[in-house]
Design a protein around this motif. Structure first.
Motif, PDB file in Angstrom:
ATOM      1  N   LEU A  73       0.823  -1.209   0.000  1.00  0.00           N
ATOM      2  CA  LEU A  73       0.000   0.000   0.000  1.00  0.00           C
ATOM      3  C   LEU A  73       0.858   1.260   0.000  1.00  0.00           C
ATOM      4  O   LEU A  73       0.354   2.355  -0.265  1.00  0.00           O
ATOM      5  CB  LEU A  73      -0.924   0.013   1.225  1.00  0.00           C
ATOM      6  N   PHE A  74       2.150   1.105   0.297  1.00  0.00           N
ATOM      7  CA  PHE A  74       3.055   2.256   0.340  1.00  0.00           C
ATOM      8  C   PHE A  74       3.975   2.284  -0.876  1.00  0.00           C
ATOM      9  O   PHE A  74       5.005   2.951  -0.859  1.00  0.00           O
ATOM     10  CB  PHE A  74       3.877   2.227   1.636  1.00  0.00           C
ATOM     11  N   ALA A  75       3.597   1.545  -1.941  1.00  0.00           N
ATOM     12  CA  ALA A  75       4.408   1.554  -3.161  1.00  0.00           C
ATOM     13  C   ALA A  75       4.473   2.954  -3.765  1.00  0.00           C
ATOM     14  O   ALA A  75       5.472   3.349  -4.356  1.00  0.00           O
ATOM     15  CB  ALA A  75       3.836   0.565  -4.170  1.00  0.00           C
ATOM     16  N   ASP A  76       3.395   3.696  -3.622  1.00  0.00           N
ATOM     17  CA  ASP A  76       3.377   5.103  -4.033  1.00  0.00           C
ATOM     18  C   ASP A  76       3.992   5.900  -2.898  1.00  0.00           C
ATOM     19  O   ASP A  76       3.506   5.879  -1.768  1.00  0.00           O
ATOM     20  CB  ASP A  76       1.935   5.553  -4.282  1.00  0.00           C
ATOM     21  N   SER A  77       5.096   6.602  -3.172  1.00  0.00           N
ATOM     22  CA  SER A  77       5.797   7.331  -2.118  1.00  0.00           C
ATOM     23  C   SER A  77       4.946   8.426  -1.483  1.00  0.00           C
ATOM     24  O   SER A  77       5.272   8.913  -0.403  1.00  0.00           O
ATOM     25  CB  SER A  77       7.090   7.945  -2.680  1.00  0.00           C
ATOM     26  N   ALA A  78       3.865   8.822  -2.162  1.00  0.00           N
ATOM     27  CA  ALA A  78       2.994   9.857  -1.608  1.00  0.00           C
ATOM     28  C   ALA A  78       1.882   9.272  -0.734  1.00  0.00           C
ATOM     29  O   ALA A  78       1.094  10.015  -0.158  1.00  0.00           O
ATOM     30  CB  ALA A  78       2.372  10.679  -2.745  1.00  0.00           C
ATOM     31  N   ALA A  79       1.831   7.950  -0.634  1.00  0.00           N
ATOM     32  CA  ALA A  79       0.753   7.303   0.118  1.00  0.00           C
ATOM     33  C   ALA A  79       0.818   7.652   1.598  1.00  0.00           C
ATOM     34  O   ALA A  79       1.894   7.696   2.197  1.00  0.00           O
ATOM     35  CB  ALA A  79       0.822   5.793  -0.069  1.00  0.00           C
ATOM     36  N   ARG A  80      -0.340   7.895   2.168  1.00  0.00           N
ATOM     37  CA  ARG A  80      -0.479   8.132   3.601  1.00  0.00           C
ATOM     38  C   ARG A  80      -1.621   7.258   4.095  1.00  0.00           C
ATOM     39  O   ARG A  80      -2.695   7.242   3.500  1.00  0.00           O
ATOM     40  CB  ARG A  80      -0.790   9.606   3.905  1.00  0.00           C
ATOM     41  N   HIS A  81      -1.393   6.520   5.172  1.00  0.00           N
ATOM     42  CA  HIS A  81      -2.424   5.627   5.669  1.00  0.00           C
ATOM     43  C   HIS A  81      -2.519   5.683   7.182  1.00  0.00           C
ATOM     44  O   HIS A  81      -1.551   6.021   7.871  1.00  0.00           O
ATOM     45  CB  HIS A  81      -2.135   4.177   5.246  1.00  0.00           C
ATOM     46  N   THR A  82      -3.691   5.338   7.680  1.00  0.00           N
ATOM     47  CA  THR A  82      -3.907   5.118   9.101  1.00  0.00           C
ATOM     48  C   THR A  82      -4.276   3.644   9.268  1.00  0.00           C
ATOM     49  O   THR A  82      -4.498   2.938   8.275  1.00  0.00           O
ATOM     50  CB  THR A  82      -5.058   5.987   9.636  1.00  0.00           C
ATOM     51  N   ALA A  83      -4.350   3.204  10.500  1.00  0.00           N
ATOM     52  CA  ALA A  83      -4.767   1.815  10.741  1.00  0.00           C
ATOM     53  C   ALA A  83      -6.155   1.572  10.159  1.00  0.00           C
ATOM     54  O   ALA A  83      -6.448   0.499   9.619  1.00  0.00           O
ATOM     55  CB  ALA A  83      -4.748   1.532  12.240  1.00  0.00           C
ATOM     56  N   GLU A  84      -6.992   2.585  10.211  1.00  0.00           N
ATOM     57  CA  GLU A  84      -8.355   2.438   9.704  1.00  0.00           C
ATOM     58  C   GLU A  84      -8.381   2.289   8.193  1.00  0.00           C
ATOM     59  O   GLU A  84      -9.086   1.430   7.655  1.00  0.00           O
ATOM     60  CB  GLU A  84      -9.203   3.639  10.117  1.00  0.00           C
ATOM     61  N   THR A  85      -7.605   3.096   7.458  1.00  0.00           N
ATOM     62  CA  THR A  85      -7.624   2.996   5.997  1.00  0.00           C
ATOM     63  C   THR A  85      -7.003   1.683   5.519  1.00  0.00           C
ATOM     64  O   THR A  85      -7.454   1.101   4.538  1.00  0.00           O
ATOM     65  CB  THR A  85      -6.888   4.180   5.347  1.00  0.00           C
ATOM     66  N   VAL A  86      -5.962   1.213   6.221  1.00  0.00           N
ATOM     67  CA  VAL A  86      -5.354  -0.071   5.862  1.00  0.00           C
ATOM     68  C   VAL A  86      -6.340  -1.209   6.131  1.00  0.00           C
ATOM     69  O   VAL A  86      -6.477  -2.135   5.328  1.00  0.00           O
ATOM     70  CB  VAL A  86      -4.046  -0.289   6.645  1.00  0.00           C
ATOM     71  N   ALA A  87      -7.051  -1.115   7.253  1.00  0.00           N
ATOM     72  CA  ALA A  87      -8.049  -2.132   7.586  1.00  0.00           C
ATOM     73  C   ALA A  87      -9.126  -2.207   6.513  1.00  0.00           C
ATOM     74  O   ALA A  87      -9.533  -3.299   6.089  1.00  0.00           O
ATOM     75  CB  ALA A  87      -8.670  -1.830   8.950  1.00  0.00           C
ATOM     76  N   GLN A  88      -9.565  -1.058   6.039  1.00  0.00           N
ATOM     77  CA  GLN A  88     -10.595  -1.022   4.999  1.00  0.00           C
ATOM     78  C   GLN A  88     -10.060  -1.561   3.673  1.00  0.00           C
ATOM     79  O   GLN A  88     -10.746  -2.313   2.975  1.00  0.00           O
ATOM     80  CB  GLN A  88     -11.104   0.412   4.822  1.00  0.00           C
ATOM     81  N   GLU A  89      -8.837  -1.181   3.322  1.00  0.00           N
ATOM     82  CA  GLU A  89      -8.257  -1.572   2.033  1.00  0.00           C
ATOM     83  C   GLU A  89      -8.030  -3.082   1.950  1.00  0.00           C
ATOM     84  O   GLU A  89      -8.272  -3.700   0.905  1.00  0.00           O
ATOM     85  CB  GLU A  89      -6.933  -0.836   1.829  1.00  0.00           C
ATOM     86  N   LEU A  90      -7.547  -3.680   3.051  1.00  0.00           N
ATOM     87  CA  LEU A  90      -7.182  -5.088   3.038  1.00  0.00           C
ATOM     88  C   LEU A  90      -8.195  -5.985   3.745  1.00  0.00           C
ATOM     89  O   LEU A  90      -7.963  -7.182   3.893  1.00  0.00           O
ATOM     90  CB  LEU A  90      -5.794  -5.264   3.686  1.00  0.00           C
ATOM     91  N   LYS A  91      -9.310  -5.363   4.199  1.00  0.00           N
ATOM     92  CA  LYS A  91     -10.355  -6.122   4.890  1.00  0.00           C
ATOM     93  C   LYS A  91      -9.814  -6.832   6.128  1.00  0.00           C
ATOM     94  O   LYS A  91     -10.007  -8.044   6.336  1.00  0.00           O
ATOM     95  CB  LYS A  91     -11.018  -7.111   3.934  1.00  0.00           C
TER      96      LYS A  91
END
Length: 232
Positions: free
Chosen positions: A170-188
């Motif tokens: 999910l951090f392959a794009d160097s501009a990516a910013r994530h929280t635990a919540e967005t990662v949880a949603q993205e990867l279920k």
């Protein structure tokens, strides 16, 4: 910003090549996928499209993939090469390793194994293109130390290598910013599980964690790719 991963599949069995392509198109961060059925087509498509990565069979109608690998090495072509071949004899394996292949997958290719390869390649691209310096662990990853048999016991209980790879993807794009919540949603995943993987990755210096203070409400923990190179 890291560009999408573009892949050329060099495979003379068209149905098999199409199956590989269909799987790869669903990989996070993947862009264009092209197919070449022989070395002549592959050379033309490499020159025209400049793929990031080549999945290369060794036995092709007009020659061997190992020949193309040597040509790319001599031309200092920056694309990565993953052998996907039935050739498992040690002479071919040794020659491929000396030629600088990123990975070597024996047919029939396991898609779980292929996904791990793509994830590691994305991580290497990210580190090479965005990091000013690297830790020993990051250097080990770039040289495929883990793929060559580092004990899985290195990962603590509750951390699975495949899930960790997906989180880092999910951090392959160097501009990516994530929280635990967005990662949880993205990867279920559950938020607790996502946070556990993020904190582990941050502790290994694979990503960075920082606290953002808003005008109102609680501060938020944000995770991002490792430090960008300084512009000269």
């Amino acid at each position: 910003m890291l560009q999408p991963l573009t892949i050329l599949i060099v495979e003379d069995e068209t149905p098999l090549a199409e199956m590989h392509a269909e799987f790869i198109r669903h990989f996070h961060g993947c862009g264009q996928v092209w197919l070449a059925g022989n070395l002549a087509q592959a050379r033309l498509m490499i020159a025209r499209f400049r793929p990031s990565l080549i999945l290369l069979d060794n036995y092709l109608p007009d020659g061997k993939g190992i020949t193309l690998l040597h040509e790319l090495t001599q031309a200092h072509n920056p694309c990565g090469v993953v052998f996907t071949t039935a050739a498992s004899d040690m002479d071919t394996v040794s020659e491929a390793v000396r030629g600088g292949v990123f990975d070597y997958l024996v047919k029939p290719v396991s898609y779980e194994r292929l996904e791990q390869t793509l994830e590691r390649y994305q991580q290497r691209r990210l580190m090479l293109e965005t990091c000013a310096s690297a830790s020993q662990r990051q250097i080990d990853q770039m040289f495929n130390a883990y793929a060559r048999g580092e004990p899985k016991a290195e990962l603590p209980a509750g951390i699975d290598a495949l899930t960790l790879g997906k989180v880092l993807g999910l951090f392959a794009d160097s501009a990516a910013r994530h929280t635990a919540e967005t990662v949880a949603q993205e990867l279920k995943l559950s938020r607790t599980t996502a946070r556990r993987y993020l904190e582990f990755a941050a502790g290994q210096q694979q990503i960075l964690a920082e606290i953002i203070y808003g005008k109102v409400g609680r501060p938020q923990r944000i995770y991002r790719a490792c430090k960008l190179k300084k512009k000269r």
